[in-house]
Scaffold this motif. Structure first.
Motif, PDB file in Angstrom:
ATOM      1  N   ARG A   1       0.852  -1.210   0.000  1.00 47.82           N
ATOM      2  CA  ARG A   1       0.000   0.000   0.000  1.00 47.82           C
ATOM      3  C   ARG A   1       0.884   1.256   0.000  1.00 47.82           C
ATOM      4  O   ARG A   1       0.658   2.183  -0.758  1.00 47.82           O
ATOM      5  N   HIS A   2       1.904   1.238   0.847  1.00 47.40           N
ATOM      6  CA  HIS A   2       2.842   2.357   0.890  1.00 47.40           C
ATOM      7  C   HIS A   2       3.530   2.525  -0.473  1.00 47.40           C
ATOM      8  O   HIS A   2       3.654   3.629  -1.004  1.00 47.40           O
ATOM      9  N   TYR A   3       3.967   1.402  -1.057  1.00 42.12           N
ATOM     10  CA  TYR A   3       4.648   1.438  -2.353  1.00 42.12           C
ATOM     11  C   TYR A   3       3.772   2.097  -3.417  1.00 42.12           C
ATOM     12  O   TYR A   3       4.241   2.905  -4.225  1.00 42.12           O
ATOM     13  N   LEU A   4       2.468   1.797  -3.376  1.00 40.00           N
ATOM     14  CA  LEU A   4       1.565   2.299  -4.423  1.00 40.00           C
ATOM     15  C   LEU A   4       1.079   3.724  -4.181  1.00 40.00           C
ATOM     16  O   LEU A   4       0.328   4.265  -4.994  1.00 40.00           O
ATOM     17  N   GLU A   5       1.520   4.349  -3.064  1.00 32.17           N
ATOM     18  CA  GLU A   5       1.172   5.765  -2.878  1.00 32.17           C
ATOM     19  C   GLU A   5       1.691   6.603  -4.044  1.00 32.17           C
ATOM     20  O   GLU A   5       1.131   7.640  -4.367  1.00 32.17           O
ATOM     21  N   PHE A   6       2.801   6.160  -4.636  1.00 32.14           N
ATOM     22  CA  PHE A   6       3.337   6.856  -5.808  1.00 32.14           C
ATOM     23  C   PHE A   6       3.253   5.925  -7.020  1.00 32.14           C
ATOM     24  O   PHE A   6       4.178   5.861  -7.828  1.00 32.14           O
ATOM     25  N   GLY A   7       2.153   5.195  -7.098  1.00 30.01           N
ATOM     26  CA  GLY A   7       1.989   4.149  -8.121  1.00 30.01           C
ATOM     27  C   GLY A   7       2.123   4.689  -9.539  1.00 30.01           C
ATOM     28  O   GLY A   7       2.779   4.072 -10.384  1.00 30.01           O
ATOM     29  N   ALA A   8       1.535   5.849  -9.825  1.00 35.27           N
ATOM     30  CA  ALA A   8       1.577   6.375 -11.196  1.00 35.27           C
ATOM     31  C   ALA A   8       3.018   6.689 -11.589  1.00 35.27           C
ATOM     32  O   ALA A   8       3.471   6.323 -12.681  1.00 35.27           O
ATOM     33  N   GLU A   9       3.748   7.344 -10.679  1.00 33.15           N
ATOM     34  CA  GLU A   9       5.143   7.705 -10.976  1.00 33.15           C
ATOM     35  C   GLU A   9       6.007   6.448 -11.115  1.00 33.15           C
ATOM     36  O   GLU A   9       6.883   6.367 -11.966  1.00 33.15           O
ATOM     37  N   ARG A  10       5.756   5.455 -10.263  1.00 37.83           N
ATOM     38  CA  ARG A  10       6.595   4.259 -10.288  1.00 37.83           C
ATOM     39  C   ARG A  10       6.281   3.393 -11.513  1.00 37.83           C
ATOM     40  O   ARG A  10       7.140   2.651 -11.996  1.00 37.83           O
ATOM     41  N   THR A  11       5.045   3.469 -12.021  1.00 39.12           N
ATOM     42  CA  THR A  11       4.643   2.615 -13.147  1.00 39.12           C
ATOM     43  C   THR A  11       5.016   3.228 -14.493  1.00 39.12           C
ATOM     44  O   THR A  11       5.160   2.531 -15.491  1.00 39.12           O
ATOM     45  N   ARG A  12       5.183   4.547 -14.536  1.00 34.40           N
ATOM     46  CA  ARG A  12       5.446   5.208 -15.817  1.00 34.40           C
ATOM     47  C   ARG A  12       6.670   4.637 -16.555  1.00 34.40           C
ATOM     48  O   ARG A  12       6.611   4.408 -17.770  1.00 34.40           O
ATOM     49  N   PRO A  13       7.801   4.363 -15.886  1.00 31.52           N
ATOM     50  CA  PRO A  13       8.922   3.764 -16.630  1.00 31.52           C
ATOM     51  C   PRO A  13       8.565   2.395 -17.220  1.00 31.52           C
ATOM     52  O   PRO A  13       9.098   2.034 -18.276  1.00 31.52           O
ATOM     53  N   ALA A  14       7.689   1.640 -16.554  1.00 26.61           N
ATOM     54  CA  ALA A  14       7.283   0.335 -17.103  1.00 26.61           C
ATOM     55  C   ALA A  14       6.581   0.552 -18.437  1.00 26.61           C
ATOM     56  O   ALA A  14       6.832  -0.155 -19.420  1.00 26.61           O
ATOM     57  N   ALA A  15       5.713   1.573 -18.483  1.00 30.72           N
ATOM     58  CA  ALA A  15       4.990   1.870 -19.729  1.00 30.72           C
ATOM     59  C   ALA A  15       5.964   2.360 -20.799  1.00 30.72           C
ATOM     60  O   ALA A  15       5.855   1.982 -21.977  1.00 30.72           O
ATOM     61  N   ASP A  16       6.940   3.180 -20.406  1.00 27.11           N
ATOM     62  CA  ASP A  16       7.919   3.690 -21.377  1.00 27.11           C
ATOM     63  C   ASP A  16       8.776   2.551 -21.930  1.00 27.11           C
ATOM     64  O   ASP A  16       9.131   2.542 -23.106  1.00 27.11           O
ATOM     65  N   LEU A  17       9.113   1.588 -21.064  1.00 28.73           N
ATOM     66  CA  LEU A  17       9.904   0.439 -21.517  1.00 28.73           C
ATOM     67  C   LEU A  17       9.082  -0.448 -22.451  1.00 28.73           C
ATOM     68  O   LEU A  17       9.538  -0.824 -23.538  1.00 28.73           O
ATOM     69  N   VAL A  18       7.869  -0.761 -22.031  1.00 34.38           N
ATOM     70  CA  VAL A  18       7.003  -1.627 -22.839  1.00 34.38           C
ATOM     71  C   VAL A  18       6.782  -1.012 -24.227  1.00 34.38           C
ATOM     72  O   VAL A  18       6.769  -1.711 -25.244  1.00 34.38           O
ATOM     73  N   ALA A  19       6.641   0.311 -24.284  1.00 35.54           N
ATOM     74  CA  ALA A  19       6.372   0.981 -25.565  1.00 35.54           C
ATOM     75  C   ALA A  19       7.511   0.785 -26.562  1.00 35.54           C
ATOM     76  O   ALA A  19       7.299   0.857 -27.768  1.00 35.54           O
ATOM     77  N   ARG A  20       8.727   0.516 -26.066  1.00 40.90           N
ATOM     78  CA  ARG A  20       9.883   0.390 -26.963  1.00 40.90           C
ATOM     79  C   ARG A  20      10.225  -1.067 -27.302  1.00 40.90           C
ATOM     80  O   ARG A  20      11.146  -1.308 -28.086  1.00 40.90           O
TER      81      ARG A  20
END
Ligand SMILES: C[S@@+](CC[C@H](N)C(=O)[O-])C[C@H]1O[C@@H](n2cnc3c(N)ncnc32)[C@H](O)[C@@H]1O
Length: 256
Positions: free
Chosen positions: A7-26
């Motif tokens: 739960r604590h980890y996901l407090e910044f879930g959007a910021e932490r997930t954005r690199p995953a999306a940037d990696l997947v896109a490439r």
């Protein structure tokens, strides 16, 4: 093994997930039949994979029971495996070996990466993202505080808990075996509500090994007080009241 708080980890879930999306896109592969998400955490990065490749069989793998429970609760239809990656090898090669923000928690990347790349099927890819070496000034602050004579002797392991090599090292490890290697770095500048939000972010991840070796709450509170004061001094609010948290990350994709 240290304890994660999903739960604590996901407090910044959007910021932490954005690199995953940037990696997947490439990642330039069409339709991998099987994908593994190594260090899947609460399933946020696995969900990015699911959206890009809806028909793939995707396994989220993590050694934290708290994280796997959170992932299973959020995405019950998905496959979640409680496994330590220290000596993991899959039963058979898979189309995509993926990892977002996890491999820095495993040591000796010169042996780890060839082992993980060996798990990639022909035509597949190995893609990972980790914080860059010296990813942000807060790391320097944490290491400075860890040098306090009161606890310095206990801080040897925390100081080397994360492994992050230079991009050229990753190139040399993978280039001899891969058909192509794509490496880049991105610096994100996260607008945070306050310096304390940066402290909160770090206490959900990179600060944990340091706090775990302290004796009691009194020591932990002192460590946090020193850290809060230094973050507040170094990260000044902008005219809109936000504090920018610069975070540099390294991305690697190797194709077989
Ligand atoms: C920072 S989180 C990343 C979560 C998610 N992948 C994301 O994109 O936000 C790192 C994860 O790596 C996992 N991890 C660390 N060491 C591990 C190991 N030896 N084996 C399996 N998982 C590990 C942790 O339990 C944690 O869930």
């Amino acid at each position: 093994m240290s304890t994660w708080n999903a739960r604590h980890y996901l407090e910044f879930g959007a910021e932490r997930t954005r690199p995953a999306a940037d990696l997947v896109a490439r990642i330039d592969i069409e339709a991998p039949r099987e994908i593994v998400d190594l260090g899947c955490g609460p399933g946020n990065s696995t969900q990015v994979l699911r959206v890009r490749w809806p028909d793939a069989i995707i396994y989220g793998i993590d050694n934290s029971p708290e994280m796997i429970d959170a992932a299973r609760e959020a995405y019950p239809a998905q496959e979640w495996l409680l496994v330590d990656l220290s000596d993991w090898v899959p039963d058979r090669p898979v189309g995509l070996v993926f990892s977002n923000a996890a491999l820095q928690w495993l040591g000796d990347h010169r042996t780890l990466l060839p082992r993980l790349f060996a798990a990639v099927a022909d035509g597949g890819a190995f893609g990972f993202q980790i914080p860059s070496n010296n990813y942000t000034g807060v790391r320097r602050l944490i290491h400075g505080i860890s040098n306090d004579p009161v606890w310095r002797d206990r801080m040897v392991a925390p100081r080397s808990a994360l492994t992050m090599e230079e991009p050229s090292v990753y190139y040399d490890i993978l280039a001899g075996q891969a058909t192509a290697v794509d490496i880049w770095e991105t610096a994100y500048f996260h607008p945070m509500d306050s310096p304390d939000a940066i402290v909160d972010w770090m206490s959900g991840t990179g600060l944990r090994p340091f706090l775990e070796v302290l004796d009691d709450d009194t020591e932990r509170q002192r460590f946090m007080r020193l850290f809060r004061a230094q973050v507040a001094a170094d990260y000044r609010p902008h005219p809109d009241g936000k504090v920018l948290f610069p975070f540099r990350r390294t991305f690697v994709i190797a194709y077989r």
